[in-house]
Design a protein around this motif. Structure first.
Motif, PDB file in Angstrom:
ATOM      1  N   PRO A 262      31.935  51.113  97.596  1.00  0.00           N
ATOM      2  CA  PRO A 262      31.255  49.848  97.289  1.00  0.00           C
ATOM      3  C   PRO A 262      30.114  50.052  96.299  1.00  0.00           C
ATOM      4  O   PRO A 262      29.640  51.181  96.083  1.00  0.00           O
ATOM      5  CB  PRO A 262      30.732  49.398  98.663  1.00  0.00           C
ATOM      6  CG  PRO A 262      30.590  50.661  99.451  1.00  0.00           C
ATOM      7  CD  PRO A 262      31.691  51.564  98.971  1.00  0.00           C
ATOM      8  N   ASN A 263      29.655  48.959  95.722  1.00  0.00           N
ATOM      9  CA  ASN A 263      28.522  49.001  94.811  1.00  0.00           C
ATOM     10  C   ASN A 263      27.216  49.223  95.589  1.00  0.00           C
ATOM     11  O   ASN A 263      27.195  49.084  96.813  1.00  0.00           O
ATOM     12  CB  ASN A 263      28.441  47.694  94.016  1.00  0.00           C
ATOM     13  CG  ASN A 263      29.525  47.622  92.942  1.00  0.00           C
ATOM     14  OD1 ASN A 263      29.984  48.649  92.450  1.00  0.00           O
ATOM     15  ND2 ASN A 263      29.937  46.417  92.594  1.00  0.00           N
ATOM     16  N   PRO A 264      26.123  49.565  94.900  1.00  0.00           N
ATOM     17  CA  PRO A 264      24.862  49.843  95.608  1.00  0.00           C
ATOM     18  C   PRO A 264      24.389  48.711  96.498  1.00  0.00           C
ATOM     19  O   PRO A 264      23.743  48.955  97.521  1.00  0.00           O
ATOM     20  CB  PRO A 264      23.873  50.090  94.450  1.00  0.00           C
ATOM     21  CG  PRO A 264      24.717  50.558  93.321  1.00  0.00           C
ATOM     22  CD  PRO A 264      26.000  49.818  93.453  1.00  0.00           C
ATOM     23  N   ASP A 265      24.700  47.457  96.150  1.00  0.00           N
ATOM     24  CA  ASP A 265      24.278  46.329  96.979  1.00  0.00           C
ATOM     25  C   ASP A 265      25.228  46.060  98.139  1.00  0.00           C
ATOM     26  O   ASP A 265      25.059  45.098  98.886  1.00  0.00           O
ATOM     27  CB  ASP A 265      24.123  45.063  96.128  1.00  0.00           C
ATOM     28  CG  ASP A 265      25.435  44.660  95.438  1.00  0.00           C
ATOM     29  OD1 ASP A 265      26.451  45.364  95.633  1.00  0.00           O
ATOM     30  OD2 ASP A 265      25.427  43.656  94.707  1.00  0.00           O
ATOM     31  N   GLY A 266      26.253  46.911  98.293  1.00  0.00           N
ATOM     32  CA  GLY A 266      27.201  46.759  99.387  1.00  0.00           C
ATOM     33  C   GLY A 266      28.393  45.880  99.074  1.00  0.00           C
ATOM     34  O   GLY A 266      29.317  45.775  99.884  1.00  0.00           O
ATOM     35  N   SER A 267      28.407  45.238  97.899  1.00  0.00           N
ATOM     36  CA  SER A 267      29.508  44.346  97.543  1.00  0.00           C
ATOM     37  C   SER A 267      30.725  45.141  97.077  1.00  0.00           C
ATOM     38  O   SER A 267      30.602  46.276  96.609  1.00  0.00           O
ATOM     39  CB  SER A 267      29.075  43.391  96.438  1.00  0.00           C
ATOM     40  OG  SER A 267      28.768  44.107  95.246  1.00  0.00           O
ATOM     41  N   SER A 268      31.914  44.535  97.209  1.00  0.00           N
ATOM     42  CA  SER A 268      33.145  45.157  96.729  1.00  0.00           C
ATOM     43  C   SER A 268      33.324  44.817  95.254  1.00  0.00           C
ATOM     44  O   SER A 268      33.162  43.666  94.852  1.00  0.00           O
ATOM     45  CB  SER A 268      34.348  44.649  97.528  1.00  0.00           C
ATOM     46  OG  SER A 268      34.234  45.032  98.883  1.00  0.00           O
ATOM     47  N   PRO A 269      33.665  45.792  94.434  1.00  0.00           N
ATOM     48  CA  PRO A 269      33.841  45.523  92.996  1.00  0.00           C
ATOM     49  C   PRO A 269      34.987  44.545  92.740  1.00  0.00           C
ATOM     50  O   PRO A 269      35.957  44.491  93.499  1.00  0.00           O
ATOM     51  CB  PRO A 269      34.167  46.906  92.420  1.00  0.00           C
ATOM     52  CG  PRO A 269      33.678  47.887  93.438  1.00  0.00           C
ATOM     53  CD  PRO A 269      33.834  47.213  94.758  1.00  0.00           C
ATOM     54  N   ASP A 270      34.855  43.781  91.674  1.00  0.00           N
ATOM     55  CA  ASP A 270      35.897  42.852  91.252  1.00  0.00           C
ATOM     56  C   ASP A 270      37.026  43.658  90.598  1.00  0.00           C
ATOM     57  O   ASP A 270      36.809  44.298  89.569  1.00  0.00           O
ATOM     58  CB  ASP A 270      35.306  41.850  90.253  1.00  0.00           C
ATOM     59  CG  ASP A 270      36.343  40.855  89.734  1.00  0.00           C
ATOM     60  OD1 ASP A 270      37.521  40.952  90.124  1.00  0.00           O
ATOM     61  OD2 ASP A 270      35.976  39.979  88.930  1.00  0.00           O
ATOM     62  N   PRO A 271      38.243  43.671  91.178  1.00  0.00           N
ATOM     63  CA  PRO A 271      39.320  44.479  90.592  1.00  0.00           C
ATOM     64  C   PRO A 271      39.681  44.077  89.173  1.00  0.00           C
ATOM     65  O   PRO A 271      40.077  44.921  88.369  1.00  0.00           O
ATOM     66  CB  PRO A 271      40.493  44.261  91.560  1.00  0.00           C
ATOM     67  CG  PRO A 271      40.173  42.998  92.302  1.00  0.00           C
ATOM     68  CD  PRO A 271      38.679  42.953  92.375  1.00  0.00           C
ATOM     69  N   SER A 272      39.540  42.784  88.849  1.00  0.00           N
ATOM     70  CA  SER A 272      39.860  42.355  87.482  1.00  0.00           C
ATOM     71  C   SER A 272      38.863  42.931  86.483  1.00  0.00           C
ATOM     72  O   SER A 272      39.230  43.321  85.372  1.00  0.00           O
ATOM     73  CB  SER A 272      39.879  40.822  87.407  1.00  0.00           C
ATOM     74  OG  SER A 272      40.947  40.296  88.166  1.00  0.00           O
ATOM     75  N   ARG A 273      37.606  42.991  86.862  1.00  0.00           N
ATOM     76  CA  ARG A 273      36.605  43.613  85.984  1.00  0.00           C
ATOM     77  C   ARG A 273      36.854  45.104  85.859  1.00  0.00           C
ATOM     78  O   ARG A 273      36.628  45.705  84.797  1.00  0.00           O
ATOM     79  CB  ARG A 273      35.197  43.365  86.516  1.00  0.00           C
ATOM     80  CG  ARG A 273      34.607  42.020  86.117  1.00  0.00           C
ATOM     81  CD  ARG A 273      33.110  42.033  86.261  1.00  0.00           C
ATOM     82  NE  ARG A 273      32.495  43.049  85.409  1.00  0.00           N
ATOM     83  CZ  ARG A 273      31.240  43.489  85.563  1.00  0.00           C
ATOM     84  NH1 ARG A 273      30.481  42.994  86.529  1.00  0.00           N
ATOM     85  NH2 ARG A 273      30.753  44.406  84.759  1.00  0.00           N
ATOM     86  N   ASP A 274      37.332  45.729  86.935  1.00  0.00           N
ATOM     87  CA  ASP A 274      37.688  47.143  86.852  1.00  0.00           C
ATOM     88  C   ASP A 274      38.850  47.341  85.890  1.00  0.00           C
ATOM     89  O   ASP A 274      38.911  48.332  85.158  1.00  0.00           O
ATOM     90  CB  ASP A 274      38.064  47.677  88.239  1.00  0.00           C
ATOM     91  CG  ASP A 274      36.842  47.891  89.127  1.00  0.00           C
ATOM     92  OD1 ASP A 274      35.718  47.930  88.593  1.00  0.00           O
ATOM     93  OD2 ASP A 274      37.007  48.008  90.359  1.00  0.00           O
ATOM     94  N   PHE A 275      39.788  46.378  85.879  1.00  0.00           N
ATOM     95  CA  PHE A 275      40.875  46.430  84.903  1.00  0.00           C
ATOM     96  C   PHE A 275      40.318  46.360  83.484  1.00  0.00           C
ATOM     97  O   PHE A 275      40.749  47.090  82.594  1.00  0.00           O
ATOM     98  CB  PHE A 275      41.848  45.267  85.127  1.00  0.00           C
ATOM     99  CG  PHE A 275      42.803  45.462  86.283  1.00  0.00           C
ATOM    100  CD1 PHE A 275      42.577  46.437  87.246  1.00  0.00           C
ATOM    101  CD2 PHE A 275      43.923  44.674  86.403  1.00  0.00           C
ATOM    102  CE1 PHE A 275      43.450  46.619  88.301  1.00  0.00           C
ATOM    103  CE2 PHE A 275      44.811  44.843  87.455  1.00  0.00           C
ATOM    104  CZ  PHE A 275      44.572  45.813  88.410  1.00  0.00           C
ATOM    105  N   ASP A 276      39.372  45.436  83.278  1.00  0.00           N
ATOM    106  CA  ASP A 276      38.739  45.316  81.959  1.00  0.00           C
ATOM    107  C   ASP A 276      38.162  46.659  81.515  1.00  0.00           C
ATOM    108  O   ASP A 276      38.391  47.115  80.389  1.00  0.00           O
ATOM    109  CB  ASP A 276      37.601  44.284  81.999  1.00  0.00           C
ATOM    110  CG  ASP A 276      38.108  42.860  82.167  1.00  0.00           C
ATOM    111  OD1 ASP A 276      39.289  42.612  81.843  1.00  0.00           O
ATOM    112  OD2 ASP A 276      37.321  42.006  82.619  1.00  0.00           O
ATOM    113  N   GLY A 277      37.379  47.262  82.416  1.00  0.00           N
ATOM    114  CA  GLY A 277      36.703  48.507  82.071  1.00  0.00           C
ATOM    115  C   GLY A 277      37.655  49.638  81.776  1.00  0.00           C
ATOM    116  O   GLY A 277      37.478  50.393  80.796  1.00  0.00           O
ATOM    117  N   GLN A 278      38.698  49.773  82.595  1.00  0.00           N
ATOM    118  CA  GLN A 278      39.674  50.839  82.352  1.00  0.00           C
ATOM    119  C   GLN A 278      40.453  50.580  81.062  1.00  0.00           C
ATOM    120  O   GLN A 278      40.802  51.522  80.343  1.00  0.00           O
ATOM    121  CB  GLN A 278      40.619  50.940  83.549  1.00  0.00           C
ATOM    122  CG  GLN A 278      39.921  51.459  84.811  1.00  0.00           C
ATOM    123  CD  GLN A 278      40.818  51.398  86.029  1.00  0.00           C
ATOM    124  OE1 GLN A 278      41.614  52.302  86.275  1.00  0.00           O
ATOM    125  NE2 GLN A 278      40.691  50.338  86.811  1.00  0.00           N
ATOM    126  N   GLY A 279      40.715  49.304  80.772  1.00  0.00           N
ATOM    127  CA  GLY A 279      41.389  48.971  79.526  1.00  0.00           C
ATOM    128  C   GLY A 279      40.563  49.349  78.316  1.00  0.00           C
ATOM    129  O   GLY A 279      41.052  49.995  77.374  1.00  0.00           O
TER     130      GLY A 279
END
Length: 548
Positions: A262-279
């Motif tokens: 999880p992120n430092p604030d305890g939230s789960s990352p947005d998988p679509s944004r993770d797709f953006d970043g990996q792309g």
């Protein structure tokens, strides 16, 4: 932006974590590049450029976008027909295509599609990849060059020719494994691979073993930073399929990172944004001669355990890799190939998740068979073919499982206002009310399963059936057809069908399809904030209708 600003309090921790990630990623990146049949420098260029870009753009703060063995193996299969300068151009084109596909999924907010790849398929695929990685290194590890292409057959061929093993090469490989295992139990565990390569390289030089192949024997390591190089559009048609398969591998691995860290604030990352970043990371790495990369769970764990506090740890890791390449590129050529093979064997073994495999095994015969089938397919078919078969198998199993897992229960009202669940009758009792609730999806084939599960209305006289639909936000035409046929059969014998707990979306769908001509609008009770309120109203109306 504020989230990318340097913080003096977290800077020391991020610098240290970045250095640790760089030192541990360098041997893995070189080994993965060799596994893919590429120059080791392409693995280093990938993490030098792609990792910082991924750190800046993913939804996951701590995710380390790096080269992975599973992706490298698929890259090797995809580029098997290329050589020389064309191999480099094909690798660049493939990496950019991987990035474009991942970015497209992210822009379209399709990160949730990863849920349709079942755990059974993923365990079978990843375990197969791990075994292939291990078997594929036995040649470099022992110095035996098999003439066969399939890695399983190569391993069998090696067992049949033990007399052709180069003992010096094998000894260096075993030395590397021994150092990794011993240091893995100490505080130097995070540096065990790079220290093992140093020890093995020194041993070869001191002992003067000339039969041990070195990285310098197969590739020249440039003493410079990467320069931009354009892809070749003519290669796109041949590489688009493999690129999609490799992207899926990376995105699935990245989704595992997002769920587990999880992120430092305890939230789960947005998988679509993770797709953006990996792309974007792949696109940048491709233009700078890097190989495909994706979210790496093992490297992310190292990043977090090393004390990373912000995204800057992964940005610093790319900077440290660039510095180390400039300073020590010449020494990289002295690393024995059997040491690289030993690192990949360790990485492959670490990829096998025995606990997850046991969970799939114990979850039922169907998941067990799916996992075994995917495992075998991965061992003997090209990697991109195995990926697509796995995806199709996942979707097929999901559809089949959804279609058969439709459960109907009867709700019996109690004197205290509660409801008792029990098995529904074979047919609704005549001149009485039967309240039913459906568990499971009601789309497509599942609607036909529901039709066969509902109490038969053929012999009932003046029977009222109430179907509780709370929780369904939409229904398809197949379900509507089932409801219309069931209502008509009840009506032919003087009964009728009522619907309660109906959402606004379902009501609109019933009106647009003119289902209200069969099920009267006054027999449709909308869901209310108070649970079962519409159900109580439907029951009262049904009893009044029967009394009339």
């Amino acid at each position: 932006m504020k989230k990318f600003s340097l913080n003096r309090e977290t800077l020391p921790s991020d610098l240290l974590a970045g250095l640790v990630v760089a030192l541990t990623s360098i041997p893995d990146a070189m080994a993965s590049a060799i596994l893919a049949g590429l120059n080791p420098i392409q693995g280093l260029y990938a993490i030098m450029v792609g990792t910082p870009v991924g750190a800046l753009t993913t939804g996951s703060v701590f995710m380390t976008v790096a080269v992975t063995s599973a992706m490298a193996l698929a890259v090797g299969d995809s580029l098997a027909g290329y050589s020389g300068d064309e191999l480099l151009t094909a690798a660049i084109t493939l990496t950019i295509l991987v990035g474009l596909f991942a970015l497209l999924l992210g822009v379209l907010k399709l990160g949730t599609l990863i849920r349709f790849v079942s755990n059974a398929v993923m365990m079978g695929f990843l375990t197969g990849v791990a075994v292939l990685i291990i078997l594929g290194q036995l040649g470099d590890f022992t110095g035996y060059d098999s003439q066969f292409s399939n890695k399983v057959v190569q391993a069998v061929d090696l067992l049949l020719h033990p007399n052709q093993v180069d003992l010096q090469t094998l000894a260096i490989g075993l030395l590397t494994l021994g150092v990794i295992v011993l240091l893995g139990r100490t505080r130097l565990a995070n540096f065990s691979m790079i220290l093992a390569m140093v020890v093995a390289s020194a041993a070869v030089l001191l002992l003067g073993w000339t039969s041990v192949a070195l990285i310098g024997d197969i590739a020249d390591i440039p003493r410079s930073l990467p320069i931009p190089k354009l892809p070749d559009p003519r290669l796109v048609p041949a590489l688009i399929g493999p690129a999609i398969a490799i992207a899926i591998i990376g995105l699935v691995q990245g989704a595992g990172v997002g769920r587990g860290v999880p992120n430092p604030d305890g939230s789960s990352p947005d998988p679509s944004r993770d797709f953006d970043g990996q792309g974007l990371a792949n696109i940048a790495a491709g233009f700078f001669q890097g190989m495909p990369l994706g979210g790496s769970l093992s490297t992310t764990s190292i990043n977090v355990n090393a004390g990373a506090k912000t995204r800057w740890s992964n940005i610093f890791s790319g900077v440290f890799v660039a510095i180390l390449v400039l300073l020590f590129a010449g020494l990289v050529e002295l690393i024995p190939m059997s040491s690289v093979a030993a690192i990949l064997i360790v990485a492959g073994w670490g990829t096998i998740n025995f606990e997850e495999i046991a969970d799939v095994r114990d979850s039922g015969m169907a998941p067990r068979l799916i996992m075994a089938f995917t495992f075998v397919v991965t061992l003997f078919l090209p990697m991109q073919t195995a990926v697509f078969i796995g995806v199709i198998l996942s979707i097929g199993y999901f559809v089949y499982d959804s279609a058969i897992n439709v459960h109907v229960v009867q709700l019996v009202p109690q004197e205290d206002g509660s409801f008792l669940e029990q098995a529904p009758p074979d047919e609704p009792p005549s001149k009485d009310v039967t309240l039913l609730h459906v568990y499971g999806t009601v789309f497509f084939a599942a609607a036909y399963t529901l039709e066969q599960t509902l109490p038969s209305p053929l012999k009932a006289r003046r029977a009222v059936v109430i179907l509780h639909l709370r929780g369904y936000q939409d229904v398809g035409s197949t379900f509507i057809g089932v409801m219309e046929r069931y209502a008509q059969k009840l009506q032919e014998n003087g009964g009728k069908l009522l619907l309660c707990g109906v959402s606004e979306g379902v009501r609109e769908r019933l009106e647009r399809t003119e289902t209200t001509e069969t099920i009267a609008a006054e027999d449709i009770y909308m869901a209310e904030d108070r649970l079962m309120a519409s159900t109580v109203k439907a029951l009262e109306a049904a009893r009044v209708w029967l009394d009339q």
